[in-house]
Scaffold this active site. Structure first.
Site, PDB file in Angstrom:
ATOM      1  N   VAL A 242      25.181  59.537   0.499  1.00 49.06           N
ATOM      2  CA  VAL A 242      24.956  58.304   1.279  1.00 49.06           C
ATOM      3  C   VAL A 242      23.957  57.448   0.509  1.00 49.06           C
ATOM      4  O   VAL A 242      22.904  57.945   0.126  1.00 49.06           O
ATOM      5  CB  VAL A 242      24.343  58.632   2.666  1.00 49.06           C
ATOM      6  CG1 VAL A 242      24.026  57.354   3.439  1.00 49.06           C
ATOM      7  CG2 VAL A 242      25.265  59.533   3.485  1.00 49.06           C
ATOM      8  N   HIS A 243      24.303  56.206   0.236  1.00 48.28           N
ATOM      9  CA  HIS A 243      23.283  55.330  -0.355  1.00 48.28           C
ATOM     10  C   HIS A 243      23.469  53.852  -0.012  1.00 48.28           C
ATOM     11  O   HIS A 243      22.594  53.042  -0.285  1.00 48.28           O
ATOM     12  CB  HIS A 243      23.248  55.470  -1.882  1.00 48.28           C
ATOM     13  CG  HIS A 243      24.388  54.794  -2.576  1.00 48.28           C
ATOM     14  ND1 HIS A 243      25.612  55.394  -2.749  1.00 48.28           N
ATOM     15  CD2 HIS A 243      24.502  53.559  -3.116  1.00 48.28           C
ATOM     16  CE1 HIS A 243      26.424  54.560  -3.373  1.00 48.28           C
ATOM     17  NE2 HIS A 243      25.791  53.438  -3.604  1.00 48.28           N
ATOM     18  N   ARG A 244      24.602  53.498   0.598  1.00 48.29           N
ATOM     19  CA  ARG A 244      24.851  52.082   0.909  1.00 48.29           C
ATOM     20  C   ARG A 244      23.774  51.545   1.839  1.00 48.29           C
ATOM     21  O   ARG A 244      23.405  52.225   2.822  1.00 48.29           O
ATOM     22  CB  ARG A 244      26.177  51.914   1.636  1.00 48.29           C
ATOM     23  CG  ARG A 244      27.365  52.202   0.833  1.00 48.29           C
ATOM     24  CD  ARG A 244      27.830  51.036   0.030  1.00 48.29           C
ATOM     25  NE  ARG A 244      28.600  51.563  -1.060  1.00 48.29           N
ATOM     26  CZ  ARG A 244      28.611  51.079  -2.289  1.00 48.29           C
ATOM     27  NH1 ARG A 244      27.909  50.010  -2.575  1.00 48.29           N
ATOM     28  NH2 ARG A 244      29.326  51.628  -3.223  1.00 48.29           N
ATOM     29  N   ASP A 325      29.707  57.408   1.188  1.00 49.26           N
ATOM     30  CA  ASP A 325      29.878  55.952   1.246  1.00 49.26           C
ATOM     31  C   ASP A 325      29.905  55.367  -0.168  1.00 49.26           C
ATOM     32  O   ASP A 325      29.820  54.155  -0.344  1.00 49.26           O
ATOM     33  CB  ASP A 325      28.790  55.295   2.109  1.00 49.26           C
ATOM     34  CG  ASP A 325      27.371  55.524   1.593  1.00 49.26           C
ATOM     35  OD1 ASP A 325      27.211  56.055   0.480  1.00 49.26           O
ATOM     36  OD2 ASP A 325      26.426  55.146   2.313  1.00 49.26           O
TER      37      ASP A 325
END
Ligand code: UD1
Ligand code: UDP
Length: 418
Positions: A242-244, A325
């Site tokens: 997850v990094h968005r 993501d």
């Protein structure tokens, strides 16, 4: 600019700054070297690498240069993290100075980060043509900073290397059409515009490094989720990234994602989560998220630092499912035949969904758990796990055959040297 005389060197200034750009540039840099070895020294590409410093932790940057044998950047701009405006402005100023010193024939930018935007903008303002690798992708969500970066970079680019037919179609919808689909003619680069269906350079990287990862990476053993070291049950792990901004910067969405991960872990599956620094910072800044993360860990979630590329692709290949993501990770899941649940409401890589290997679940824990059940019920042979969405009209190999970088360099060679 005239077509180059034999004996000249085409000076290409390549701008990178963020993790996926190192992986993309590695494939193209290898193709430049191959071309030079086969055609030099009378006609040579001089690839000058500029690292903006957008990503700077060792495990977000240095590890990729070492592992993928990317040449040391000629310029390291050391820009670091900041707000979008300030970060982009610092990059613009620093890239402008490099352009002034080097006066390249072409600037090559990759993907959709702030480094892409700054590189393209700095170049056109100095009347240097821009080639964009991974052109034409759209999420049609203008709240995504990456969508703005892509639209601007495409608009500014003279040469648009598209990874997919969808990307070519997206550009056409926006009135961006090339003069020729493949071959270039020698001419003033600013007098033409080319849309080239090259295939995807990340697919090149995966094909090139896949075998190597299986041989060299010890990540499954290190994390204790490897088939050789532990019980049958623990080999069935799920990989998460997850990094968005839409997730990592939104406590409510992060809470929902962590709830879903807890549900998966509580069903007895190991969950491996190499955590991006943005996400780590934000999870710890949000009390309820930090609390939920602790509960996830008790249930079997393994949080680790961001991984090297070889470790990452070995983990991906052997996972039961991937929850992500990330654009690159969605595609890698598809190419490796691993079911993917995408923690977003839209994707640029629509073929992965159309072909039944990827489902958009947003941040909704119910949707995620329901789709995870579908993965568990899938027998893993032949057909994709989300079967019904498969469209027979979609090319089953939409990202090319691992030669995208060669196509890109071949195209540039035609442009500069014929
Ligand atoms: C950026 C790109 C995104 C890409 C991603 C790849 C933009 C707008 N976004 O997102 O398109 O998918 O890279 O990973 O360009 N940080 C560190 N150490 C680092 C790098 C970042 O601690 O080495 C932390 C900082 O707190 C920083 C935050 O992560 O503020 C976000 O970094 P940034 O580069 O702005 O965006 P990414 O989320 O990495
Ligand atoms: N990746 C990696 N280590 C990690 C997470 C991702 O090597 O811990 C690789 C991944 O395999 C893919 C690329 O980084 O090749 C994707 O980058 P990221 O998710 O940061 O950005 P995006 O593709 O969404 O722009």
């Amino acid at each position: 600019m005239e077509s180059m005389a034999v004996g000249e060197t085409a000076k290409i200034l390549t701008i990178v700054g963020a993790r996926p750009q190192f992986i993309k540039a590695a494939a193209v840099s290898r193709a430049f070297e191959k071309w030079n070895a086969a055609n030099g020294p009378s006609r040579t590409f001089h690839d000058i690498l500029v690292h903006t410093g957008q990503h700077y932790d060792d495990n977000m940057s240095r590890v990729f240069f070492e592992e993928l044998h990317i040449p040391e950047p000629a310029y390291h701009l050391g820009v670091g993290s900041d707000t979008h405006g300030r970060q982009t402005a610092k990059m613009l100023a620093a890239i402008e100075e490099v352009l002034e010193i080097e006066r390249p024939h072409l600037v090559l930018v990759y993907g959709d980060t702030n480094s892409t935007l700054a590189g393209a903008l700095a170049a056109v303002k100095r009347h240097i043509p821009v080639a964009h690798v991974e052109a034409g992708l759209r999420s049609f969500n203008r709240r995504m900073p990456e969508e703005i970066n892509r639209i601007v970079a495409d608009e500014l680019s003279q040469i648009l290397f598209c990874p997919t037919v969808t990307a070519v179609d997206n550009l056409r919808q926006e009135g961006i059409e090339g003069e020729g689909s493949g071959t270039a003619v020698s001419c003033d680069i600013f007098s033409g515009r080319w849309v080239v269906l090259s295939g995807d350079v990340m697919a090149d990287s995966l094909l090139y490094n896949g075998q190597l990862a299986e041989q060299r990476s010890q990540i499954l053993e290190r994390l204790g989720v490897g088939p050789k070291t532990v019980t049958e049950a623990s080999r069935r792990y799920v990989l998460v990234t997850v990094h968005r901004a839409e997730n990592a910067d939104a406590p409510h969405r992060m809470e929902q994602i962590l709830e879903a991960l807890r549900a998966v872990a509580e069903r007895g599956f190991a969950v491996v989560f190499p955590m991006h620094p943005r996400t780590l910072k934000n999870v710890h800044a949000c009390t309820s998220c930090a609390h939920l993360l602790a509960r996830c860990r008790k249930a079997g979630l393994i949080v680790c630092e961001p991984l090297s590329y070889l470790d990452m692709i070995r983990l991906e290949r052997n996972a039961l499912a991937i929850l992500t993501d990330s654009g690159g990770v969605q595609k890698e899941a598809f190419l490796l035949g691993v079911p993917c649940l995408t923690l977003r409401d839209e994707t640029e890589w629509v073929e992965t969904v159309q072909l039944g290997w990827n489902v958009l679940v947003g941040a909704d824990p119910m949707a995620l758990v329901r789709r995870f059940e579908q993965v568990l019920a899938w027998n893993g042979v032949g057909a994709p796990f989300a079967g019904p969405e498969v469209s027979p009209s979609v090319d089953p190999q939409p990202y090319g055959d691992g030669r995208a970088a060669e196509i890109i360099v071949g195209f540039l060679a035609d442009l500069f040297f014929t």
